[in-house]
Design a protein around this motif. Sequence first.
Motif, PDB file in Angstrom:
ATOM      1  N   ILE A   1       0.874  -1.100   0.012  1.00  0.00           N
ATOM      2  CA  ILE A   1       0.090   0.039   0.072  1.00  0.00           C
ATOM      3  C   ILE A   1       1.018   1.187   0.036  1.00  0.00           C
ATOM      4  N   LEU A   2       0.671   2.156  -0.895  1.00  0.00           N
ATOM      5  CA  LEU A   2       1.371   3.208  -1.230  1.00  0.00           C
ATOM      6  C   LEU A   2       0.593   4.405  -1.018  1.00  0.00           C
ATOM      7  N   VAL A   3       0.446   5.371   0.163  1.00  0.00           N
ATOM      8  CA  VAL A   3      -0.242   6.563   0.402  1.00  0.00           C
ATOM      9  C   VAL A   3       0.742   7.817   0.293  1.00  0.00           C
TER      10      VAL A   3
ATOM     11  N   SER B   1      -9.607  -8.645 -11.459  1.00  0.00           N
ATOM     12  CA  SER B   1      -8.768  -7.963 -12.305  1.00  0.00           C
ATOM     13  C   SER B   1      -7.362  -8.439 -12.327  1.00  0.00           C
ATOM     14  N   ASN B   2      -6.752  -8.989 -11.147  1.00  0.00           N
ATOM     15  CA  ASN B   2      -5.637  -9.393 -10.968  1.00  0.00           C
ATOM     16  C   ASN B   2      -4.524  -8.394 -11.733  1.00  0.00           C
ATOM     17  N   ALA B   3      -4.474  -6.844 -11.104  1.00  0.00           N
ATOM     18  CA  ALA B   3      -3.863  -5.826 -11.809  1.00  0.00           C
ATOM     19  C   ALA B   3      -2.522  -5.912 -11.048  1.00  0.00           C
ATOM     20  N   ASP B   4      -1.560  -5.232 -11.675  1.00  0.00           N
ATOM     21  CA  ASP B   4      -0.205  -5.074 -11.168  1.00  0.00           C
ATOM     22  C   ASP B   4      -0.227  -3.834 -10.508  1.00  0.00           C
ATOM     23  N   PHE B   5      -1.199  -2.708 -10.821  1.00  0.00           N
ATOM     24  CA  PHE B   5      -1.138  -1.490  -9.976  1.00  0.00           C
ATOM     25  C   PHE B   5      -2.708  -1.248  -9.909  1.00  0.00           C
ATOM     26  N   ILE B   6      -3.056  -0.960  -8.862  1.00  0.00           N
ATOM     27  CA  ILE B   6      -4.456  -0.490  -8.466  1.00  0.00           C
ATOM     28  C   ILE B   6      -4.373   0.874  -8.049  1.00  0.00           C
ATOM     29  N   PHE B   7      -5.021   1.803  -8.776  1.00  0.00           N
ATOM     30  CA  PHE B   7      -5.027   3.174  -8.455  1.00  0.00           C
ATOM     31  C   PHE B   7      -6.548   3.633  -7.584  1.00  0.00           C
ATOM     32  N   LEU B   8      -6.337   3.837  -6.434  1.00  0.00           N
ATOM     33  CA  LEU B   8      -7.514   4.315  -5.662  1.00  0.00           C
ATOM     34  C   LEU B   8      -7.676   5.925  -5.486  1.00  0.00           C
TER      35      LEU B   8
ATOM     36  N   VAL C   1     -10.599   7.709  -4.826  1.00  0.00           N
ATOM     37  CA  VAL C   1     -11.874   7.998  -4.223  1.00  0.00           C
ATOM     38  C   VAL C   1     -11.911   8.837  -2.954  1.00  0.00           C
ATOM     39  N   GLY C   2     -10.718   9.571  -2.875  1.00  0.00           N
ATOM     40  CA  GLY C   2     -10.945  10.449  -1.689  1.00  0.00           C
ATOM     41  C   GLY C   2     -10.101   9.829  -0.311  1.00  0.00           C
ATOM     42  N   SER C   3      -9.781  10.450   0.474  1.00  0.00           N
ATOM     43  CA  SER C   3      -9.221  10.497   1.640  1.00  0.00           C
ATOM     44  C   SER C   3     -10.274  10.434   2.768  1.00  0.00           C
ATOM     45  N   PRO C   4     -10.466   9.726   3.797  1.00  0.00           N
ATOM     46  CA  PRO C   4      -9.559   8.464   4.094  1.00  0.00           C
ATOM     47  C   PRO C   4     -10.355   7.019   3.396  1.00  0.00           C
ATOM     48  N   GLN C   5     -11.494   7.341   2.658  1.00  0.00           N
ATOM     49  CA  GLN C   5     -11.793   6.068   2.209  1.00  0.00           C
ATOM     50  C   GLN C   5     -11.264   5.221   1.351  1.00  0.00           C
ATOM     51  N   GLN C   6     -10.014   5.902   0.461  1.00  0.00           N
ATOM     52  CA  GLN C   6      -9.243   5.136  -0.399  1.00  0.00           C
ATOM     53  C   GLN C   6      -8.266   4.282   0.547  1.00  0.00           C
TER      54      GLN C   6
ATOM     55  N   ILE D   1      -1.086  -1.046  -4.370  1.00  0.00           N
ATOM     56  CA  ILE D   1      -2.107  -0.184  -4.352  1.00  0.00           C
ATOM     57  C   ILE D   1      -1.844   1.211  -4.032  1.00  0.00           C
ATOM     58  N   LEU D   2      -1.986   2.058  -4.898  1.00  0.00           N
ATOM     59  CA  LEU D   2      -1.799   3.363  -4.558  1.00  0.00           C
ATOM     60  C   LEU D   2      -3.040   4.381  -4.459  1.00  0.00           C
ATOM     61  N   CYS D   3      -2.874   5.132  -3.183  1.00  0.00           N
ATOM     62  CA  CYS D   3      -4.078   5.946  -2.860  1.00  0.00           C
ATOM     63  C   CYS D   3      -3.581   7.263  -3.399  1.00  0.00           C
ATOM     64  N   VAL D   4      -4.189   7.837  -4.455  1.00  0.00           N
ATOM     65  CA  VAL D   4      -3.638   8.805  -5.247  1.00  0.00           C
ATOM     66  C   VAL D   4      -4.851   9.989  -5.164  1.00  0.00           C
ATOM     67  N   GLY D   5      -5.778  10.050  -4.634  1.00  0.00           N
ATOM     68  CA  GLY D   5      -6.748  10.975  -4.604  1.00  0.00           C
ATOM     69  C   GLY D   5      -7.413  11.675  -5.974  1.00  0.00           C
TER      70      GLY D   5
END
Length: 251
Positions: A40-42, A159-166, A168-173, A189-193
């Motif tokens: 997880i990357l925040v 989806s079995n993805a290599d990168f998951i861009f979330l 959906v805003g913080s802190p829900q993502q 998993i990248l929380c990117v806002g």
Amino acid sequence: MPSIYHVGGRAKFKLFEFDYELISLPELINNVLEHSEVRILVTPNIDHVVRASKSTYIRDYYSRADICINDSKVLSTMVKLFLNKDLATVTGSDLTRNLIRHKKILEKTITIVGCEPQQVTNLQRLEYPVATINHINPPMKFYEQDDEINKVCNFVVESNADFIFLAVGSPQQEMLAHKLKPLLSKGVILCVGASIDYLTGKEKRAPIWIQNIRMEWFFRFLQSPVKRFRRYFINCPQIFYLLWKERKKAT
């Protein structure tokens, strides 16, 4: 006083109970591209730090992340002034842009949670379009409904993805990221806002010279003053108190 320490050759900076990575953008891009384990990357900014200081569960989302990157050039400047420490900055917008445009992304599969279908289409028109994008845009306040959360989780897992861009805003993502992590066998998993909004032109990013003088926040405020007034002029100034407390710990 916040301290710098090393884990596996990686320098980290402990501040506000967050373990910030002391890393440059190119180094971060290489790290994300070359390692396939679930992480997880925040990218907390000043507003996130202030809100986390008042909420145990929000603070926990950030402190338990595998990679924590300072998103705010203003915060790095203030840390230098208050604590005489260097806090690296990699904005979520820069990270997202450079990842999406990287040539190696052609070999990868991406899943995006949030944003509009047209934005996904726009992403595929960039200089280096990704090979495969899976997209789901959950309804507003999906995070308050277990069935909607499960729907998103099932979609991401399948989806079995290599990168998951979330996006959906913080802190829900960040909440969603921690629900997803134990369900996945691979994928960062990248929380990117709002990073995809800026990348696809839905939101306008400040010119480089404004970014360089640490005034991008004010550029954003001028675009949406009503929406952003409370964040920038009521919530964010509380960072002065938090930094003062950090400074007092060392005296």
